[in-house]
Design an enzyme around this catalytic site. Structure first.
Site, PDB file in Angstrom:
ATOM      1  N   ARG A   1      71.006  41.810   2.857  1.00 34.38           N
ATOM      2  CA  ARG A   1      72.456  41.783   2.776  1.00 34.38           C
ATOM      3  C   ARG A   1      73.044  42.810   1.824  1.00 34.38           C
ATOM      4  NH1 ARG A   1      70.826  37.378   4.427  1.00 34.38           N
ATOM      5  NH2 ARG A   1      69.352  37.692   2.775  1.00 34.38           N
TER       6      ARG A   1
ATOM      7  N   LYS B   1      54.675  58.526  -6.611  1.00 33.80           N
ATOM      8  CA  LYS B   1      53.862  59.590  -7.230  1.00 33.80           C
ATOM      9  C   LYS B   1      53.953  59.536  -8.751  1.00 33.80           C
ATOM     10  CE  LYS B   1      55.018  62.953  -3.618  1.00 33.80           C
ATOM     11  NZ  LYS B   1      55.819  64.177  -3.425  1.00 33.80           N
TER      12      LYS B   1
HETATM   13  C1  NCD Z   1      69.732  37.503  -4.181  1.00 32.87           C
HETATM   14  C2  NCD Z   1      69.024  38.443  -5.130  1.00 32.87           C
HETATM   15  O1  NCD Z   1      68.494  39.476  -4.723  1.00 32.87           O
HETATM   16  O2  NCD Z   1      69.081  38.133  -6.311  1.00 32.87           O
HETATM   17  N1  NCD Z   1      69.879  38.043  -2.904  1.00 32.87           N
HETATM   18  C3  NCD Z   1      71.070  38.658  -2.600  1.00 32.87           C
HETATM   19  O3  NCD Z   1      71.317  39.765  -3.005  1.00 32.87           O
HETATM   20  N2  NCD Z   1      71.964  37.973  -1.877  1.00 32.87           N
HETATM   21  C4  NCD Z   1      69.191  36.125  -4.152  1.00 32.87           C
HETATM   22  C5  NCD Z   1      67.732  35.908  -3.846  1.00 32.87           C
HETATM   23  O4  NCD Z   1      66.967  36.839  -3.612  1.00 32.87           O
HETATM   24  O5  NCD Z   1      67.352  34.730  -3.819  1.00 32.87           O
END
Ligand code: NCD
Length: 310
Positions: free
Chosen positions: A58, A87
Site C-alpha cells: 500500500r 554491493k
Molecule cells: C504497516 C507498516 O509497514 O508498518 N504497513 C503499512 O504501511 N500499512 C503495518 C504492518 O506492516 O503491519
C-alpha cells in the site's frame, strides 16, 4: 493560507501540531474536489523517488498512484536487493543519489533513525514511509483523516488500539498524532507486546491512555477500534512470536460487543487478526482507509512541491 510543508521533510509525527494536520486534511478535501486537469498541474514535470528496503504494498503503490494523479512520475527501488545497497553502498550514498534524480524522496528502512539521518543527506525533501519500529508518519496522517471523515470528529472519541503495540510503528505515529486531540485511548495487547514506555514518555502528559490485555471486555464503549498485525519480522526469538501469535481475532461474534457505529481500522496487511467475514460489515473501514491513503499522500506531495499550497 501559507504552506508550511513547502520543501520540508516529513520524518516524525512529533513535528506536527493540530494546525499541520488540518492543513493536510483541507488539502486532501480540495484535491478530492478537483477535476483531473486541475489535479494534474500540481506535480507536472516532477519526479518522486522511492527507496524501499522493506516490503510494502500500500505505502509504495499509493505514493506512486498519488504522484501520478497529480501529474508527476515516480522512479525507485522496491527491493533493495536489486540496488547497489547489495554491493555495499551506504544508505547515505543511496539517498543522496536518489535525491539528485528526484524532487522528493520516499524512504522505508528497517532501522530506527534511518529517516532522520537520510533527511540530513538528501538534497530534496524526504518522506519517512516507515523507519524500523519507530514511526510511519504518513500512515498516522491517513489514519486521522479516516477517523475525521468516518466519525466526523476526532476530539471526544474513545479509541482502542489492539495488537502489537511494542513493535508496531504505526501505533507510535498514531499515538503521537492523537496526543494533539482530546481523546481517550485504550491500549489492548498481550503483556509481552505492551507499548514501549520510553517511546511514549513525552506524550504521557498530553494523552490519556489505559492499558489492558482483555479485548472482549474493552470493546463496548469504543468509537474506533484500530487493529494491528503482530510484527513477526521484528522478533529476535521466534518462540516468543509463537506465544503471542493469534492473540486477538476480530470476527462477527465480537461485533455484538461493540457500539453499532464503531469503525474498525487496520493499517494492513492483516493476517488473521480480523476475519475475512468481517470485511462486508459497515463497521469495517480498513479498505476505505487504504483509499484515503492515496488521497492524503497526493495532498502531502502537492503541499511539499507547491509553494502556494493547493
Ligand atoms: C504497516 C507498516 O509497514 O508498518 N504497513 C503499512 O504501511 N500499512 C503495518 C504492518 O506492516 O503491519
Amino acid at each position: 493560507m501559507s504552506n508550511t510543508f513547502f520543501q520540508k521533510d516529513i520524518v516524525s509525527v512529533r513535528d506536527f501540531d493540530k494546525q499541520k494536520f488540518e492543513e493536510v486534511f483541507q488539502a486532501t478535501d480540495k484535491i478530492i474536489g478537483m477535476n483531473q486537469n486541475e489535479r494534474r498541474e500540481l506535480a507536472r514535470g516532477k519526479t518522486l523517488g522511492y527507496l524501499f528496503f522493506e516490503p510494502s504494498t500500500r505505502t509504495r503503490l499509493s505514493f506512486e498512484s498519488a504522484m501520478a494523479s497529480i501529474g508527476g512520475t515516480s522512479i525507485g527501488i522496491a527491493d533493495a536487493s536489486s540496488s547497489s545497497a547489495k554491493k555495499g553502498e551506504s544508505l547515505a550514498d543511496t539517498v543522496r543519489i536518489m535525491s539528485l534524480y528526484s524532487d522528493v524522496v520516499v524512504l522505508r528502512h528497517q532501522l530506527d533513525g534511518s529517516s532522520r539521518f537520510a533527511a540530513e543527506v538528501s538534497e530534496t525533501p524526504l518522506i519517512n514511509a516507515g523507519s524500523g519500529t519507530e514511526e510511519h508518519p504518513t500512515q498516522a496522517i491517513l489514519d486521522l483523516y479516516t477517523i475525521r471523515k468516518e466519525k466526523k470528529r476526532i476530539d471526544g472519541l474513545k479509541i482502542g488500539i489492539v495488537g502489537d503495540l511494542k513493535y508496531g510503528r504505526t501505533v507510535y505515529s498514531l499515538l503521537y498524532a492523537l496526543s494533539n486531540y482530546k481523546v481517550d485511548v485504550r491500549l489492548i495487547s498481550p503483556p509481552a507486546l505492551k507499548i514501549r514506555a520510553d517511546s511514549t514518555y513525552e506524550i504521557r502528559k498530553r494523552l490519556s491512555y489505559t492499558e489492558t490485555t482483555d479485548l472482549e471486555e474493552s470493546l463496548d464503549d469504543l468509537d474506533v477500534v484500530y487493529v494491528t498485525r503482530i510484527q513477526k519480522e521484528r522478533f529476535a526469538d521466534m518462540e516468543e512470536y509463537v506465544k503471542v501469535k493469534g492473540s486477538y481475532k476480530i470476527g462477527l461474534e465480537l461485533l455484538k460487543k461493540m457500539k453499532e457505529d464503531v469503525i474498525v481500522m487496520h493499517p494492513l496487511p492483516r493476517l488473521d487478526e480480523i476475519s475475512h467475514k468481517f470485511d462486508s460489515t459497515p463497521q469495517a473501514k480498513y479498505f476505505k482507509q487504504a483509499q484515503y491513503g492515496k488521497e492524503t499522500r497526493a495532498a502531502i506531495l502537492a503541499l511539499i512541491l507547491n509553494e502556494k499550497g493547493i
